[in-house]
Design a protein around this motif. Structure first.
Motif, mmCIF file in Angstrom:
data_model
loop_
_atom_site.group_PDB
_atom_site.id
_atom_site.type_symbol
_atom_site.label_atom_id
_atom_site.label_comp_id
_atom_site.label_asym_id
_atom_site.label_seq_id
_atom_site.Cartn_x
_atom_site.Cartn_y
_atom_site.Cartn_z
ATOM 1 N N ALA A 1 -3.953 -5.032 1.100
ATOM 2 C CA ALA A 1 -5.119 -4.200 1.398
ATOM 3 C C ALA A 1 -6.376 -5.050 1.299
ATOM 4 O O ALA A 1 -6.460 -5.954 0.466
ATOM 5 C CB ALA A 1 -5.193 -3.021 0.426
ATOM 6 N N TYR B 1 0.840 -1.189 0.000
ATOM 7 C CA TYR B 1 0.000 0.000 0.000
ATOM 8 C C TYR B 1 0.876 1.240 0.000
ATOM 9 O O TYR B 1 2.081 1.193 0.200
ATOM 10 C CB TYR B 1 -0.904 -0.028 1.247
ATOM 11 N N THR C 1 -5.345 -1.381 5.431
ATOM 12 C CA THR C 1 -4.034 -1.697 4.865
ATOM 13 C C THR C 1 -3.161 -2.349 5.926
ATOM 14 O O THR C 1 -3.309 -2.110 7.122
ATOM 15 C CB THR C 1 -3.335 -0.440 4.320
ATOM 16 N N GLN D 1 -4.916 -3.578 -3.814
ATOM 17 C CA GLN D 1 -5.497 -2.284 -3.480
ATOM 18 C C GLN D 1 -6.628 -1.917 -4.427
ATOM 19 O O GLN D 1 -7.653 -1.360 -4.013
ATOM 20 C CB GLN D 1 -4.430 -1.192 -3.497
#
Length: 425
Positions: A269, A20, A260, A239
């Protein structure tokens, strides 16, 4: 009976994941002014850009701060009820903040949504700005065009007199508005099949299944850190998966929050989703077989198109494999009602052969070739392993004597998955 080598986490160790966003701070300045820029590092090896130099600047009167509540909240929140429980806010991060932090949140959110060149802030604490900025980004996956910010600090001697905030953009305003229109159209098309006469669990499961069916896990894919990668390109990394599920949940009126952290030491994530009155961890990336296969050279058997091992799990369950990053304010997750395995009758409190046989039988009636279930505790998992694998009672559960079977199991997640094949020729 063929043994699939997804054993003792071997399959998991082959995964590749994108970390992340993280942030680096640096400073520079002239005379009475100091510029502090905060910029994210995407992946690895990204250096922060040079800080812009500033000219001497006298204190100017700060404009009155915006005091209205953001439009990001669900109507009638605090006094409303949902299924006998208090409604959650659509944007959980905002609700965890105190009065000063909420004011700052609104200022940062407005600056990002309007792509302002510079916005004056009501605080002079740069650490607080970073914390609140993270809350804004965790709440708002629709801000796909900002990957950090620059914070300019104005000092008179040792005293900080002003802070101004400027987002760092990945595209210009015209490109942002064009993408927003494309995303709106794509999301509307995705949501056409959203079941209306169902509870939150049914809606989230539809979104989860749709996301996985339409997306491939592809490291290095374009826009992989935001919702454009999934909704417009059909490929992403963790993500992108998590932000897109969050975005679609919010569009459906279901609160969701980006989380995260790490998994096996690498950045990861996933989501926290509010379903039917309680919060649950849900990891859509781990639901996609294309992610499970990424980087693996050992898996020779089929995988279920969708895995639900991390759909609607508790804090205790997610902590077996995931590590939440520091500094995130998250709700307690202890509810089990909307866990996938419990809702679908695939949860074993004991090694009950009749219950297991029933699970296989219902799958056969539906024409399904994958049978998955979860055990309540490690001792139940071991008993099921002894019953079905060591003693080979799994063959007594198959729809035909000549049906072939392969399986994988996960001691960490306490799950078994069996694949039923055509009779051997």
């Amino acid at each position: 009976m063929n043994r699939n080598p997804l054993r003792d986490g071997q399959g998991e160790k082959c995964m590749k994941r994108k970390p992340y966003l993280c942030f680096r701070a640096f400073s520079g300045g002239l005379c009475l002014c100091l510029a502090l820029a905060v910029s994210p590092v995407l992946g690895t090896g990204c250096a922060a850009p040079a800080a812009p130099a500033l000219t001497p600047h006298q204190e100017t009167e700060r404009e009155a701060a915006q005091t209205a509540e953001p439009e990001t909240e669900r109507d009638g929140q605090e006094d409303g009820k949902q299924d006998g429980q208090e409604k959650a806010f659509l944007y959980y991060g905002y609700e965890t903040l105190d009065g000063t932090e909420r004011q700052l949140y609104r200022e940062i959110l407005t600056a990002l949504l309007e792509l302002r060149a510079e916005a004056e802030l009501s605080v002079t604490d740069d650490a607080l700005v970073e914390s609140v900025f993270r809350s804004v980004m965790a709440d708002h996956p629709e801000i796909f065009y900002a990957d950090g910010y620059q914070l300019t600090t104005y000092r008179l001697g040792e005293e900080i007199r002003r802070l101004t905030f400027t987002g760092t953009w990945t595209m210009d305003r015209e490109q942002v508005r064009e993408r927003e229109a494309q995303l709106k159209q794509a999301a509307a098309e995705w949501l056409q099949g959203l079941p209306e006469e169902t509870d939150d669990y049914g809606k989230v499961k539809y979104l989860y299944d749709t996301l996985i069916a339409r997306t491939d896990y592809v490291p290095g894919s374009a826009d992989s850190q935001n919702i454009c990668s999934v909704l417009l390109n059909g490929s992403s990394v963790c993500q992108g998966y998590a932000k897109t599920l969050q975005y679609l949940c919010q569009l459906s009126g279901i609160p969701a929050l980006l989380v995260t952290g790490t998994m096996e030491g690498e950045g990861h994530a996933w989501d926290l989703i509010y379903m039917d009155g309680d919060w649950y961890h849900t990891d859509p990336t781990w639901g996609d077989a294309s992610y499970v296969r990424e980087g693996s050279t050992e898996q020779d058997g089929p995988l279920p198109a969708v895995s639900y091992d991390y759909f609607g799990v508790t804090q205790e369950q997610i902590s077996r494999t995931h590590r939440i990053g520091e500094g995130q304010r998250l709700p307690d997750c202890t509810a089990v009602t909307d866990n996938y395995y419990r809702r679908e009758g695939l949860y074993l409190e004991t090694a009950d052969f009749e219950q297991i046989a029933g699970i296989f039988g219902r799958a056969a009636e539906r024409g399904e070739t994958a049978v998955t279930f979860q055990c309540a505790r490690e001792e139940v998992y071991r008993e099921v392993e002894e019953l079905l694998i060591v003693r080979q009672r799994v063959f007594d559960c198959l729809p035909g004597e000549d049906t072939t079977v392969a399986y994988s199991d996960s001691p960490e997640r306490l799950t078994f998955c069996f694949w039923l094949g055509e009779p051997a020729s």
